[in-house]
Design a protein around this motif. Structure first.
Motif, mmCIF file in Angstrom:
data_model
loop_
_atom_site.group_PDB
_atom_site.id
_atom_site.type_symbol
_atom_site.label_atom_id
_atom_site.label_comp_id
_atom_site.label_asym_id
_atom_site.label_seq_id
_atom_site.Cartn_x
_atom_site.Cartn_y
_atom_site.Cartn_z
ATOM 1 N N LEU A 4 -0.131 -2.196 43.967
ATOM 2 C CA LEU A 4 0.580 -1.402 44.970
ATOM 3 C C LEU A 4 -0.238 -1.066 46.222
ATOM 4 N N PRO A 5 -1.543 -0.777 46.118
ATOM 5 C CA PRO A 5 -2.277 -0.441 47.350
ATOM 6 C C PRO A 5 -2.256 -1.557 48.392
ATOM 7 N N ASN A 6 -2.339 -2.806 47.956
ATOM 8 C CA ASN A 6 -2.291 -3.915 48.915
ATOM 9 C C ASN A 6 -0.878 -4.154 49.424
ATOM 10 N N THR A 7 0.111 -3.914 48.572
ATOM 11 C CA THR A 7 1.503 -4.023 49.018
ATOM 12 C C THR A 7 1.788 -2.983 50.096
ATOM 13 N N ALA A 8 1.382 -1.746 49.838
ATOM 14 C CA ALA A 8 1.608 -0.663 50.800
ATOM 15 C C ALA A 8 0.890 -0.936 52.116
ATOM 16 N N LEU A 9 -0.313 -1.482 52.030
ATOM 17 C CA LEU A 9 -1.073 -1.799 53.240
ATOM 18 C C LEU A 9 -0.395 -2.918 54.018
ATOM 19 N N SER A 10 0.001 -3.959 53.334
ATOM 20 C CA SER A 10 0.640 -5.096 53.985
ATOM 21 C C SER A 10 1.946 -4.697 54.666
ATOM 22 N N GLU A 11 2.663 -3.741 54.071
ATOM 23 C CA GLU A 11 3.956 -3.311 54.613
ATOM 24 C C GLU A 11 3.827 -2.174 55.619
ATOM 25 N N GLY A 12 2.596 -1.768 55.932
ATOM 26 C CA GLY A 12 2.380 -0.760 56.954
ATOM 27 C C GLY A 12 2.574 0.670 56.502
ATOM 28 N N GLU A 13 2.659 0.896 55.190
ATOM 29 C CA GLU A 13 2.841 2.255 54.686
ATOM 30 C C GLU A 13 1.531 3.044 54.713
ATOM 31 N N ILE A 14 0.412 2.340 54.677
ATOM 32 C CA ILE A 14 -0.912 2.951 54.812
ATOM 33 C C ILE A 14 -1.717 2.110 55.795
ATOM 34 N N ASP A 15 -2.819 2.658 56.289
ATOM 35 C CA ASP A 15 -3.622 1.968 57.304
ATOM 36 C C ASP A 15 -4.827 1.236 56.719
ATOM 37 N N ALA A 16 -5.277 1.667 55.544
ATOM 38 C CA ALA A 16 -6.444 1.049 54.907
ATOM 39 C C ALA A 16 -6.440 1.429 53.437
ATOM 40 N N ASN A 17 -7.172 0.666 52.640
ATOM 41 C CA ASN A 17 -7.376 1.076 51.252
ATOM 42 C C ASN A 17 -8.808 0.788 50.840
ATOM 43 N N SER A 18 -9.241 1.465 49.803
ATOM 44 C CA SER A 18 -10.616 1.313 49.321
ATOM 45 C C SER A 18 -10.605 1.401 47.804
ATOM 46 N N TYR A 19 -10.549 0.232 47.143
ATOM 47 C CA TYR A 19 -10.525 0.236 45.676
ATOM 48 C C TYR A 19 -10.900 -1.113 45.075
ATOM 49 N N GLN A 20 -10.948 -2.169 45.879
ATOM 50 C CA GLN A 20 -11.079 -3.524 45.354
ATOM 51 C C GLN A 20 -12.357 -4.187 45.858
ATOM 52 N N HIS A 21 -12.695 -5.340 45.261
ATOM 53 C CA HIS A 21 -13.844 -6.096 45.747
ATOM 54 C C HIS A 21 -13.375 -7.412 46.368
ATOM 55 N N GLU A 22 -14.311 -8.132 46.979
ATOM 56 C CA GLU A 22 -13.978 -9.349 47.725
ATOM 57 C C GLU A 22 -13.252 -10.407 46.883
ATOM 58 N N PRO A 23 -13.723 -10.727 45.664
ATOM 59 C CA PRO A 23 -13.005 -11.748 44.891
ATOM 60 C C PRO A 23 -11.547 -11.373 44.616
ATOM 61 N N PHE A 24 -11.299 -10.078 44.358
ATOM 62 C CA PHE A 24 -9.926 -9.639 44.102
ATOM 63 C C PHE A 24 -9.089 -9.766 45.370
ATOM 64 N N LEU A 25 -9.643 -9.342 46.517
ATOM 65 C CA LEU A 25 -8.914 -9.446 47.784
ATOM 66 C C LEU A 25 -8.600 -10.903 48.105
ATOM 67 N N LYS A 26 -9.568 -11.774 47.907
ATOM 68 C CA LYS A 26 -9.359 -13.202 48.175
ATOM 69 C C LYS A 26 -8.208 -13.742 47.331
ATOM 70 N N ASP A 27 -8.194 -13.368 46.062
ATOM 71 C CA ASP A 27 -7.120 -13.810 45.169
ATOM 72 C C ASP A 27 -5.773 -13.263 45.624
ATOM 73 N N GLN A 28 -5.736 -11.997 46.029
ATOM 74 C CA GLN A 28 -4.492 -11.381 46.494
ATOM 75 C C GLN A 28 -3.958 -12.072 47.748
ATOM 76 N N ASN A 29 -4.847 -12.346 48.694
ATOM 77 C CA ASN A 29 -4.423 -13.027 49.918
ATOM 78 C C ASN A 29 -3.875 -14.418 49.620
ATOM 79 N N GLU A 30 -4.536 -15.124 48.712
ATOM 80 C CA GLU A 30 -4.144 -16.504 48.423
ATOM 81 C C GLU A 30 -2.878 -16.584 47.574
#
Length: 242
Positions: free
Chosen positions: A25-51
């Motif tokens: 949900l934190p990345n969904t909310a960020l992508s949809e503009g509901e929040i401006d930033a999040n701080s909970y994940q690491h680079e490998p997880f973010l890379k996987d989410q983006n891909e």
């Protein structure tokens, strides 16, 4: 985050803290503009989410590291780990791979060069002590300690279970690629508010707060090189391609 919220007020930055109870949900909310930033994940997880989800999010700074650690009920020195020992690791791809990387760093096994940051047990190239790897749900790892010689456990589950994080036989250090990161939308990395938030995270006051409050259980993950990247006129963090 409460400390950062208070520090932000001093700098004219209002921070609203929103808590989520899952990793998606934190990345969904960020992508949809509901929040401006999040701080909970690491680079490998973010890379996987983006891909895998087609997101366009970007890391702008390292924040903290909750070190993955190796724990034992009886063993006090990894050098005494017997041949054929049972070793419990998380059964999810990201943390399981992270555990294998820590075991490799401690000289207990060798992974294939092409394994990357999320290796699996199939990527083990050498296992000189013939360790028996047991994959377990991450929250259950502290409970299986009586049944294995060692277990590789995330700091959050160590704390929840009542184990002493200071008694880890080995831990990740701040060179770990699994440090938590501050993430925003790729199109927002140059926003003044985001840069101000990065500076708050990387301030000496925040570093001292983390060190004094958590006594090595949680570590400030940024380095001098990260500080240079924040200097005026420095290039913006790279964003994922469209």
């Amino acid at each position: 985050m409460t400390f950062l919220k208070d520090e932000g007020k001093k700098e004219g930055l209002e921070i609203e803290i929103i808590e989520f109870n899952d990793f998606i949900l934190p990345n969904t909310a960020l992508s949809e503009g509901e929040i401006d930033a999040n701080s909970y994940q690491h680079e490998p997880f973010l890379k996987d989410q983006n891909e895998t989800r087609g997101l366009k999010l970007a890391s702008v700074a390292k924040t903290i590291l909750l070190p993955l650690g190796i724990y034992a009920e009886k063993l006090t020195d990894l050098a005494a780990l017997p041949y054929g020992a049972k070793v419990a690791i998380p059964n999810d791809a990201t943390n399981g791979g992270r555990a294998l990387r820590l075991l490799e760093k401690m000289g207990l096994l060798t992974l294939k060069p092409e394994a990357g940051l999320t290796p699996s047990v199939l990527d083990i190239a050498a296992n000189p002590k013939h360790l028996k790897l047991v994959e377990v749900e991450a929250p259950q790892l502290p409970r299986v300690l009586p049944d294995v010689e060692i277990a590789v456990i995330n700091t959050d589950w160590v704390i929840v279970s009542g184990l002493d994080p200071q008694k880890a036989l080995a831990k990740e250090d701040t060179t770990s690629p699994y440090a938590n990161i501050l993430v925003t939308k790729a199109c927002d990395v140059e926003k003044a508010e985001i840069k101000k938030l990065v500076n708050l995270y990387h301030s000496d006051a925040t570093k001292k707060f983390i060190q004094n409050s958590f006594k090595g259980v949680i570590l400030p993950a940024w380095t001098g090189e990260d500080k240079k990247a924040e200097a005026p006129g420095s290039p913006a963090p790279s964003a994922p391609e469209a």
